[in-house]
Design a protein around this motif. Structure first.
Motif, PDB file in Angstrom:
ATOM      1  N   VAL A   1       0.745  -1.205   0.106  1.00 27.44           N
ATOM      2  CA  VAL A   1       0.141  -0.005   0.052  1.00 27.44           C
ATOM      3  C   VAL A   1       0.776   1.390  -0.011  1.00 27.44           C
ATOM      4  O   VAL A   1       0.629   2.348  -0.890  1.00 27.44           O
ATOM      5  CB  VAL A   1      -0.711  -0.116   1.186  1.00 27.44           C
ATOM      6  CG1 VAL A   1      -1.727   1.342   1.232  1.00 27.44           C
ATOM      7  CG2 VAL A   1      -2.158  -1.076   1.049  1.00 27.44           C
ATOM      8  N   THR A   2       1.912   1.089   0.742  1.00 22.12           N
ATOM      9  CA  THR A   2       2.843   2.655   0.847  1.00 22.12           C
ATOM     10  C   THR A   2       3.471   2.714  -0.374  1.00 22.12           C
ATOM     11  O   THR A   2       3.692   3.799  -0.860  1.00 22.12           O
ATOM     12  CB  THR A   2       3.814   2.290   1.755  1.00 22.12           C
ATOM     13  OG1 THR A   2       4.656   1.190   1.638  1.00 22.12           O
ATOM     14  CG2 THR A   2       3.319   2.068   3.403  1.00 22.12           C
ATOM     15  N   HIS A   3       3.559   1.742  -1.088  1.00 26.60           N
ATOM     16  CA  HIS A   3       4.466   1.654  -2.589  1.00 26.60           C
ATOM     17  C   HIS A   3       3.334   2.117  -3.717  1.00 26.60           C
ATOM     18  O   HIS A   3       3.592   2.949  -4.595  1.00 26.60           O
ATOM     19  CB  HIS A   3       5.036   0.378  -2.852  1.00 26.60           C
ATOM     20  CG  HIS A   3       6.000   0.693  -3.975  1.00 26.60           C
ATOM     21  ND1 HIS A   3       5.840   0.062  -5.194  1.00 26.60           N
ATOM     22  CD2 HIS A   3       7.206   0.788  -3.813  1.00 26.60           C
ATOM     23  CE1 HIS A   3       6.786   0.562  -6.043  1.00 26.60           C
ATOM     24  NE2 HIS A   3       7.705   0.916  -5.371  1.00 26.60           N
ATOM     25  N   GLY A   4       2.007   1.525  -3.663  1.00 22.38           N
ATOM     26  CA  GLY A   4       1.142   1.852  -4.643  1.00 22.38           C
ATOM     27  C   GLY A   4       0.068   3.087  -4.289  1.00 22.38           C
ATOM     28  O   GLY A   4      -0.458   3.502  -4.950  1.00 22.38           O
ATOM     29  N   LEU A   5       0.381   3.782  -3.148  1.00 21.96           N
ATOM     30  CA  LEU A   5      -0.649   4.754  -2.846  1.00 21.96           C
ATOM     31  C   LEU A   5      -0.563   6.074  -3.692  1.00 21.96           C
ATOM     32  O   LEU A   5      -1.212   6.709  -3.803  1.00 21.96           O
ATOM     33  CB  LEU A   5      -0.427   5.033  -1.366  1.00 21.96           C
ATOM     34  CG  LEU A   5      -1.650   5.880  -0.793  1.00 21.96           C
ATOM     35  CD1 LEU A   5      -2.854   5.092  -0.899  1.00 21.96           C
ATOM     36  CD2 LEU A   5      -1.314   6.237   0.877  1.00 21.96           C
ATOM     37  N   VAL A   6       0.883   6.152  -3.975  1.00 19.60           N
ATOM     38  CA  VAL A   6       1.049   7.314  -5.015  1.00 19.60           C
ATOM     39  C   VAL A   6       0.318   7.371  -6.453  1.00 19.60           C
ATOM     40  O   VAL A   6      -0.149   8.314  -6.925  1.00 19.60           O
ATOM     41  CB  VAL A   6       2.635   7.518  -5.106  1.00 19.60           C
ATOM     42  CG1 VAL A   6       2.969   5.988  -6.021  1.00 19.60           C
ATOM     43  CG2 VAL A   6       2.877   8.690  -6.154  1.00 19.60           C
ATOM     44  N   TYR A   7       0.110   5.919  -6.720  1.00 22.16           N
ATOM     45  CA  TYR A   7      -0.648   5.948  -8.163  1.00 22.16           C
ATOM     46  C   TYR A   7      -2.115   6.213  -7.775  1.00 22.16           C
ATOM     47  O   TYR A   7      -2.865   6.754  -8.534  1.00 22.16           O
ATOM     48  CB  TYR A   7      -0.347   4.529  -8.614  1.00 22.16           C
ATOM     49  CG  TYR A   7       1.051   4.258  -9.095  1.00 22.16           C
ATOM     50  CD1 TYR A   7       1.616   4.712  -9.989  1.00 22.16           C
ATOM     51  CD2 TYR A   7       1.655   3.332  -8.247  1.00 22.16           C
ATOM     52  CE1 TYR A   7       2.888   4.586 -10.559  1.00 22.16           C
ATOM     53  CE2 TYR A   7       3.012   3.107  -8.737  1.00 22.16           C
ATOM     54  CZ  TYR A   7       3.744   3.616  -9.706  1.00 22.16           C
ATOM     55  OH  TYR A   7       4.951   3.563 -10.129  1.00 22.16           O
ATOM     56  N   ALA A   8      -2.457   5.705  -6.664  1.00 15.98           N
ATOM     57  CA  ALA A   8      -4.112   5.646  -6.162  1.00 15.98           C
ATOM     58  C   ALA A   8      -4.253   6.974  -6.057  1.00 15.98           C
ATOM     59  O   ALA A   8      -5.561   7.537  -6.485  1.00 15.98           O
ATOM     60  CB  ALA A   8      -4.360   4.735  -5.187  1.00 15.98           C
ATOM     61  N   VAL A   9      -3.672   7.880  -5.167  1.00 20.93           N
ATOM     62  CA  VAL A   9      -3.903   9.280  -5.075  1.00 20.93           C
ATOM     63  C   VAL A   9      -3.922   9.956  -6.204  1.00 20.93           C
ATOM     64  O   VAL A   9      -4.728  10.880  -6.249  1.00 20.93           O
ATOM     65  CB  VAL A   9      -3.091   9.693  -3.689  1.00 20.93           C
ATOM     66  CG1 VAL A   9      -3.286  11.007  -3.617  1.00 20.93           C
ATOM     67  CG2 VAL A   9      -3.573   8.802  -2.529  1.00 20.93           C
ATOM     68  N   TRP A  10      -2.683  10.090  -6.557  1.00 22.31           N
ATOM     69  CA  TRP A  10      -2.615  10.916  -7.793  1.00 22.31           C
ATOM     70  C   TRP A  10      -3.620  10.640  -8.873  1.00 22.31           C
ATOM     71  O   TRP A  10      -4.021  11.525  -9.494  1.00 22.31           O
ATOM     72  CB  TRP A  10      -1.428  10.825  -8.616  1.00 22.31           C
ATOM     73  CG  TRP A  10      -0.271  11.509  -7.569  1.00 22.31           C
ATOM     74  CD1 TRP A  10       0.101  11.629  -6.323  1.00 22.31           C
ATOM     75  CD2 TRP A  10       0.542  12.611  -8.276  1.00 22.31           C
ATOM     76  NE1 TRP A  10       1.155  12.352  -6.078  1.00 22.31           N
ATOM     77  CE2 TRP A  10       1.482  13.037  -7.081  1.00 22.31           C
ATOM     78  CE3 TRP A  10       1.028  13.077  -9.467  1.00 22.31           C
ATOM     79  CZ2 TRP A  10       2.418  14.221  -7.301  1.00 22.31           C
ATOM     80  CZ3 TRP A  10       2.103  14.220  -9.513  1.00 22.31           C
ATOM     81  CH2 TRP A  10       2.624  14.584  -8.686  1.00 22.31           C
TER      82      TRP A  10
END
Length: 278
Positions: free
Chosen positions: A152-161
C-alpha cells in the motif's frame, strides 16, 4: 513517333528505406527478442551453450509448476490475495484523499501531493530494510497484513494521484446542479461524482493491483519465507538456475499485466491524464 530525352520516363529508387528498416528491425528485436526467448524457455526441456536453439522441447515443467507438491499455486494465490487486499485498502484511502485534494481548498496542497511521492524518491532497499525492522517489533514480519501494508505504501502514490486527477476532470457544475435540486452532499457524491470518476478510479485500482502483483523487494524483506509470492518464486527459480520455472512464472505474471494495461488504455481518458499532478 519518337521519344525525346525530355519526355522519357525516369525511375528513382528511394534508398532511405534501408536505414529505416534496420532501425525498426533493431527496435523490434530489442522489444520482442527477450519476450521470444522467455516464451521459448517455457517449452524447453534441454538447452545449453553453445546451441542457439533448445535441444528438446516439452511441457513437463508446466506440470511441475502446477503440481500439488509445487509452490506455484500457493504463490499465485498469495499474490492475488495480497493484490486485492492492497487495492481495497489503497482505494479506501485514495478516494477520500483524492476528492479532498481535487475539490477542497487545502493549505499546502502541492506539498501534500508531493508527500505521496516520498516512498518513490528513495532507493527501495534501505527503505524496506528499515520497514522490516519496524514490522518485526509489531509482529508483522512474515504475515499477509505486513506485506499488504508495504504494498500500500508503494502503490498509494498511483492511487491518490490518479484519483485526484479523476475527480478534478469532473465539471463542478454537474455537482452544483444536483445540489440545487435538493441532493445532499453525500447523495451528490454517490450519484453524480462517483459514477463520473469511476473509469479513472478503475484505472487507479488496476495500477495498484499490477504494482502489488509485481512487487518483489518489499515482499522479500517483510514476507519471506512465510508469505511466498510469484515474484519471490521467480527470484528463487532464477537464482537456482531453473530457467524453465522462472520463465513460466514470468509468463504467468505477464498475462494479467498486459490484459489490465489494455483495460487502462480504454478507461483512462486524456482529460484525466491532463489533470495528473494538478
Amino acid at each position: 513517333m519518337t521519344t525525346t530525352a525530355a519526355t522519357r520516363p525516369t525511375f528513382s529508387v528511394d534508398l532511405w528505406w534501408i536505414p529505416r528498416a534496420i532501425v525498426l528491425g533493431l527496435l523490434a528485436f530489442a522489444i520482442f527478442g527477450p519476450l521470444a526467448n522467455l516464451v521459448l524457455w517455457t517449452v524447453t526441456e534441454r538447452w545449453y551453450f553453445p546451441h542457439a536453439l533448445p535441444l528438446e522441447y516439452g511441457v513437463s515443467y508446466w506440470g511441475r509448476v502446477f503440481s500439488p507438491r509445487g509452490t506455484a499455486m500457493e504463490s499465485l494465490t498469495n499474490s492475488v490475495v495480497v493484490a486485492f487486499l492492497t487495492v481495497a485498502l489503497a482505494m479506501a484511502l485514495a478516494v477520500p484523499a483524492g476528492y479532498a485534494l481535487a475539490r477542497l481548498k487545502l493549505p499546502w496542497r502541492a506539498l501534500i501531493m508531493l508527500a505521496f511521492l516520498i516512498p518513490q524518491a528513495f532507493p527501495n532497499l534501505p527503505v524496506y530494510v528499515n520497514i522490516a525492522r519496524l514490522f518485526y517489533q509489531f509482529g508483522l514480519n512474515g504475515t499477509v497484513a505486513g506485506v499488504v501494508l508495504v504494498h500500500v505504501t508503494h502503490g498509494l502514490v498511483y492511487a491518490v494521484w490518479i484519483a485526484t486527477a479523476a475527480f478534478s476532470a469532473i465539471d463542478r457544475e454537474l455537482e452544483d446542479a444536483a445540489r440545487s435540486i435538493g441532493a445532499s452532499p453525500l447523495r451528490t457524491f454517490r450519484d453524480v461524482t462517483l459514477p463520473l470518476a469511476a473509469p479513472g478510479l478503475l484505472a487507479s485500482a488496476i495500477f495498484v493491483f499490477l504494482e502489488s502483483l509485481d512487487e518483489f523487494t518489499g515482499s522479500y524483506f517483510v514476507g519471506a519465507p512465510d508469505v511466498n509470492t510469484m515474484p519471490l518464486l521467480l527470484y528463487t527459480a532464477s537464482s537456482g538456475g531453473n530457467y524453465q520455472i522462472a520463465s513460466i512464472t514470468a509468463v504467468l505474471l505477464l498475462i494479467p499485466s498486459v490484459g489490465f494495461m489494455l483495460v487502462v488504455e480504454r478507461f483512462l481518458k486524456s482529460d484525466v491524464l491532463s489533470k495528473v499532478g494538478h
